[in-house]
Design a protein around this motif. Structure first.
Motif, PDB file in Angstrom:
ATOM      1  N   ARG A  18     -10.994  67.637 109.798  1.00 16.08           N
ATOM      2  CA  ARG A  18     -11.600  67.450 108.997  1.00 16.08           C
ATOM      3  C   ARG A  18     -12.515  66.561 108.606  1.00 16.08           C
ATOM      4  NH1 ARG A  18      -9.230  73.088 105.833  1.00 16.08           N
ATOM      5  NH2 ARG A  18     -11.491  72.927 104.940  1.00 16.08           N
ATOM      6  N   GLY A  19     -13.780  66.292 109.244  1.00 16.35           N
ATOM      7  CA  GLY A  19     -13.796  65.410 108.070  1.00 16.35           C
ATOM      8  C   GLY A  19     -13.804  65.122 106.301  1.00 16.35           C
ATOM      9  N   VAL A  20     -13.366  63.689 105.829  1.00 19.59           N
ATOM     10  CA  VAL A  20     -13.987  63.392 104.391  1.00 19.59           C
ATOM     11  C   VAL A  20     -15.096  62.342 104.852  1.00 19.59           C
ATOM     12  CG1 VAL A  20     -12.443  62.375 103.370  1.00 19.59           C
ATOM     13  CG2 VAL A  20     -10.970  63.697 104.616  1.00 19.59           C
ATOM     14  N   PHE A  21     -15.033  63.408 103.297  1.00 20.29           N
ATOM     15  CA  PHE A  21     -16.427  62.739 102.850  1.00 20.29           C
ATOM     16  C   PHE A  21     -16.358  62.033 101.174  1.00 20.29           C
ATOM     17  CE2 PHE A  21     -17.274  65.090 106.255  1.00 20.29           C
ATOM     18  CZ  PHE A  21     -18.357  64.380 107.111  1.00 20.29           C
ATOM     19  N   SER A  22     -17.598  61.353 100.933  1.00 17.31           N
ATOM     20  CA  SER A  22     -17.348  61.025  99.054  1.00 17.31           C
ATOM     21  C   SER A  22     -18.427  62.073  98.604  1.00 17.31           C
ATOM     22  CB  SER A  22     -17.567  59.351  99.174  1.00 17.31           C
ATOM     23  OG  SER A  22     -19.178  59.391  99.586  1.00 17.31           O
ATOM     24  N   GLN A  23     -19.422  62.959  99.131  1.00 16.88           N
ATOM     25  CA  GLN A  23     -20.140  63.726  98.633  1.00 16.88           C
ATOM     26  C   GLN A  23     -20.580  64.662  99.447  1.00 16.88           C
ATOM     27  OE1 GLN A  23     -24.148  61.924  98.541  1.00 16.88           O
ATOM     28  NE2 GLN A  23     -23.303  60.152  97.039  1.00 16.88           N
ATOM     29  N   ASN A  24     -20.407  65.844  98.335  1.00 18.78           N
ATOM     30  CA  ASN A  24     -20.123  67.911  99.695  1.00 18.78           C
ATOM     31  C   ASN A  24     -21.550  68.214  99.564  1.00 18.78           C
ATOM     32  OD1 ASN A  24     -19.492  69.774 100.212  1.00 18.78           O
ATOM     33  ND2 ASN A  24     -18.996  70.754  97.924  1.00 18.78           N
ATOM     34  N   THR A  25     -22.229  66.790 100.404  1.00 15.60           N
ATOM     35  CA  THR A  25     -23.920  67.138 101.317  1.00 15.60           C
ATOM     36  C   THR A  25     -23.913  69.372 101.665  1.00 15.60           C
ATOM     37  OG1 THR A  25     -24.163  64.660 101.868  1.00 15.60           O
ATOM     38  CG2 THR A  25     -25.718  66.374 103.036  1.00 15.60           C
ATOM     39  N   GLU A  26     -24.699  69.541 100.774  1.00  9.38           N
ATOM     40  CA  GLU A  26     -25.116  70.955 101.214  1.00  9.38           C
ATOM     41  C   GLU A  26     -23.933  71.698 101.533  1.00  9.38           C
ATOM     42  OE1 GLU A  26     -27.493  70.268 104.486  1.00  9.38           O
ATOM     43  OE2 GLU A  26     -29.241  68.691 104.279  1.00  9.38           O
ATOM     44  N   GLY A  27     -22.973  71.176 100.375  1.00 11.59           N
ATOM     45  CA  GLY A  27     -21.897  72.894 100.325  1.00 11.59           C
ATOM     46  C   GLY A  27     -21.254  72.375 101.106  1.00 11.59           C
ATOM     47  N   ARG A  28     -20.959  71.117 102.244  1.00 17.21           N
ATOM     48  CA  ARG A  28     -20.829  71.855 103.357  1.00 17.21           C
ATOM     49  C   ARG A  28     -18.646  70.968 103.573  1.00 17.21           C
ATOM     50  NH1 ARG A  28     -22.615  66.225 106.206  1.00 17.21           N
ATOM     51  NH2 ARG A  28     -21.078  64.793 105.727  1.00 17.21           N
ATOM     52  N   GLY A  29     -18.256  71.421 101.868  1.00 14.84           N
ATOM     53  CA  GLY A  29     -16.869  71.043 101.866  1.00 14.84           C
ATOM     54  C   GLY A  29     -16.131  71.864 100.486  1.00 14.84           C
ATOM     55  N   GLN A  30     -15.067  71.358 100.950  1.00 10.28           N
ATOM     56  CA  GLN A  30     -14.347  71.485  99.149  1.00 10.28           C
ATOM     57  C   GLN A  30     -14.066  69.597  98.715  1.00 10.28           C
ATOM     58  OE1 GLN A  30     -11.852  74.592  98.855  1.00 10.28           O
ATOM     59  NE2 GLN A  30     -12.763  75.695 100.382  1.00 10.28           N
ATOM     60  N   ARG A  31     -14.347  69.686  97.247  1.00  8.96           N
ATOM     61  CA  ARG A  31     -13.627  69.087  96.559  1.00  8.96           C
ATOM     62  C   ARG A  31     -11.615  68.683  96.716  1.00  8.96           C
ATOM     63  NH1 ARG A  31     -15.466  64.455  94.798  1.00  8.96           N
ATOM     64  NH2 ARG A  31     -17.489  65.130  94.990  1.00  8.96           N
ATOM     65  N   LEU A  32     -11.327  67.154  96.577  1.00 16.28           N
ATOM     66  CA  LEU A  32      -9.939  67.659  96.477  1.00 16.28           C
ATOM     67  C   LEU A  32      -9.407  67.164  95.006  1.00 16.28           C
ATOM     68  CD1 LEU A  32      -9.237  65.022 100.709  1.00 16.28           C
ATOM     69  CD2 LEU A  32      -8.910  67.754  99.652  1.00 16.28           C
ATOM     70  N   LEU A  33      -8.913  67.527  95.125  1.00 13.94           N
ATOM     71  CA  LEU A  33      -8.351  67.381  93.515  1.00 13.94           C
ATOM     72  C   LEU A  33      -7.405  66.534  93.496  1.00 13.94           C
ATOM     73  CD1 LEU A  33      -6.897  71.227  93.291  1.00 13.94           C
ATOM     74  CD2 LEU A  33      -9.069  69.414  92.169  1.00 13.94           C
ATOM     75  N   ASP A  34      -5.652  65.890  94.438  1.00 14.77           N
ATOM     76  CA  ASP A  34      -5.669  64.819  94.845  1.00 14.77           C
ATOM     77  C   ASP A  34      -5.891  63.059  95.464  1.00 14.77           C
ATOM     78  OD1 ASP A  34      -4.030  66.041  92.558  1.00 14.77           O
ATOM     79  OD2 ASP A  34      -2.924  67.320  94.508  1.00 14.77           O
ATOM     80  N   TRP A  35      -6.702  63.193  95.241  1.00 19.45           N
ATOM     81  CA  TRP A  35      -7.914  62.462  96.510  1.00 19.45           C
ATOM     82  C   TRP A  35      -6.401  61.077  96.412  1.00 19.45           C
ATOM     83  CZ3 TRP A  35      -9.267  57.723  94.286  1.00 19.45           C
ATOM     84  CH2 TRP A  35      -9.492  58.248  92.489  1.00 19.45           C
ATOM     85  N   GLU A  36      -6.212  60.893  95.338  1.00 20.44           N
ATOM     86  CA  GLU A  36      -4.966  59.297  95.455  1.00 20.44           C
ATOM     87  C   GLU A  36      -3.778  59.337  95.981  1.00 20.44           C
ATOM     88  OE1 GLU A  36      -4.972  59.039  91.075  1.00 20.44           O
ATOM     89  OE2 GLU A  36      -6.126  56.792  91.615  1.00 20.44           O
TER      90      GLU A  36
END
Length: 97
Positions: free
Chosen positions: A40-58
């Motif tokens: 599952r790809g990781v992106f810097s922005q949630n373009t068109e609602g295609r994903g969920q934000r990571l809470l612990d990205w670091e």
């Protein structure tokens, strides 16, 4: 596990050498097969609602807040690069991984 992988970064399908939107990017490994990996790809922005934000990205080895794509992509083992990090237990549970 978070790795670098050659994955689609847009809605078009294409090959590496034809000016497509494919590129190396962080990706979360979902399943490893004998010749392919489901990610599952990781992106810097949630373009068109295609994903969920990571809470612990670091902890995942990422440089800034990121979104994990909802959809899985199959890539060849040869198109998987280095290990970047790991998702936190909280993110894995929240994302059902």
């Amino acid at each position: 596990m978070v790795v670098t992988a050659w994955v689609r970064s847009g809605s078009r399908t294409g090959a590496r050498d034809d000016g497509s939107e494919d590129k190396w990017r962080p990706a979360v490994v979902v399943h490893v097969g004998p010749l392919t990996v489901s990610v599952r790809g990781v992106f810097s922005q949630n373009t068109e609602g295609r994903g969920q934000r990571l809470l612990d990205w670091e902890e995942a080895g990422l440089h800034h807040g990121s979104v994990i794509e909802n959809d899985e992509t199959i890539v060849a083992l040869d198109d998987v690069g280095e290990v970047v990090g790991r998702l936190s237990d909280a993110d894995r549970r929240r994302l059902s991984l």
